[in-house]
Enzyme design. Structure first.
Site, mmCIF file in Angstrom:
data_model
loop_
_atom_site.group_PDB
_atom_site.id
_atom_site.type_symbol
_atom_site.label_atom_id
_atom_site.label_comp_id
_atom_site.label_asym_id
_atom_site.label_seq_id
_atom_site.Cartn_x
_atom_site.Cartn_y
_atom_site.Cartn_z
ATOM 1 N N ASP A 140 -4.447 -4.719 -8.476
ATOM 2 C CA ASP A 140 -4.122 -3.811 -7.369
ATOM 3 C C ASP A 140 -5.444 -3.561 -6.635
ATOM 4 O OD1 ASP A 140 -3.071 -1.869 -5.674
ATOM 5 O OD2 ASP A 140 -3.401 -0.264 -7.119
ATOM 6 N N GLU A 182 -1.523 -7.717 -5.321
ATOM 7 C CA GLU A 182 -0.777 -7.034 -4.257
ATOM 8 C C GLU A 182 -1.257 -7.474 -2.886
ATOM 9 O OE1 GLU A 182 0.631 -2.568 -5.629
ATOM 10 O OE2 GLU A 182 -0.120 -2.896 -3.602
ATOM 11 N N HIS A 210 -3.619 3.007 -10.354
ATOM 12 C CA HIS A 210 -4.042 1.646 -9.993
ATOM 13 C C HIS A 210 -3.806 0.678 -11.156
ATOM 14 C CE1 HIS A 210 -5.872 3.571 -6.550
ATOM 15 N NE2 HIS A 210 -6.467 4.405 -7.372
#
Lengths: 167, 167
Positions: free
Chosen positions: A7, A67, A140
């Site tokens: 992330d 992501e 996260h």
């Protein structure tokens, strides 16, 4: 299969390593690269690259799930995230990992069954799917593990499709 | 002082190495990392990082001058440039170079005397200042050399200031 989920973010880049065996998904490790806002940009990007390279060297993931940028962010924060993503992707490309890029919505859909899932639902489902005895924190880390789980699901579906329709 | 100038971009990242001796500025080498739009993003970022790392290994710059993102771009292309910048900055930070970030306007001001200079003026002035017998092409190379010249000017001004006001 060992999958590294990422992330990306300039202040916080979450990472999570997931191992799959058949339909089982288990977390090997997770963590977060935190960089300070008052440090120079190159130093912060160097830290993200260095720490992720160390994670890759330690766990030897074959695949990476990362992501994509959420375009709804304001331009300034999207650009900061893109810098961090560039640093992270260099570490993964240099190590020769196969890389899958997923939108936040695709990841939420894969782990919680809906692209509209909130942070609590994602964390709860990541904890459940990976059979963790605690919530992965900070968020996260949960998001990075969710990306890895999303990739695992997709790979399993693709493998089934390959078996069902032999070429 | 050896300065590596970088004009970052996902499709084209220009680079130029400038050496300064006193008030003299001379180009040692310049080039452009071109990546293909249909190649995966991690592969393109890996190429930018790898080729710049090779340039740094070959010319041992102490300083790097890199263009900042121009916020007037549309968000999509600014994000693509930020990914490329992230990959480039990782190569520079890993090598321990001192890094200066300059806006396109600062660079134009430094080489052509006005932040409103067009591409032809920048190329003409880069050619003149570096005493080249040809126009550096493509434009990405001229812009990278311009960034390096901008950094050289600033360093020289700062050095003079240090002499004028001894601490």
């Amino acid at each position: 299969m060992v999958i590294l989920g990422i992330d990306p973010g300039l202040a916080h880049t979450g990472w999570g390593v997931v191992e799959t065996r058949g339909t089982l998904c288990r977390a090997r490790a997770y963590g977060c690269v935190a960089t300070k806002a008052h440090d120079p940009l190159p130093e912060r990007l160097g830290a993200i690259h260095r720490e992720l390279a160390q994670v890759i060297e330690r766990f030897h993931p074959t695949d990476v799930a990362i992501e994509q940028i959420f375009f709804g962010q304001n331009t300034k924060s999207a650009i900061a995230t893109a810098h961090a993503r560039g640093a992270a992707l260099v570490a993964c490309a240099t190590a020769g990992c196969a890389i899958g890029e997923y939108t936040p919505m695709q990841i939420k859909q894969a782990v919680a069954g809906t692209g509209a899932a909130d942070k609590h639902q994602v964390t709860y489902m990541v904890r459940t799917v990976l059979a963790l005895d605690h919530d992965p924190k900070p968020d996260h880390c949960a998001d990075a593990l969710a990306a890895a789980v999303c990739h695992a699901h997709l790979e399993r579906t693709l493998a089934k499709a390959r078996v069902a329709v032999p070429r």
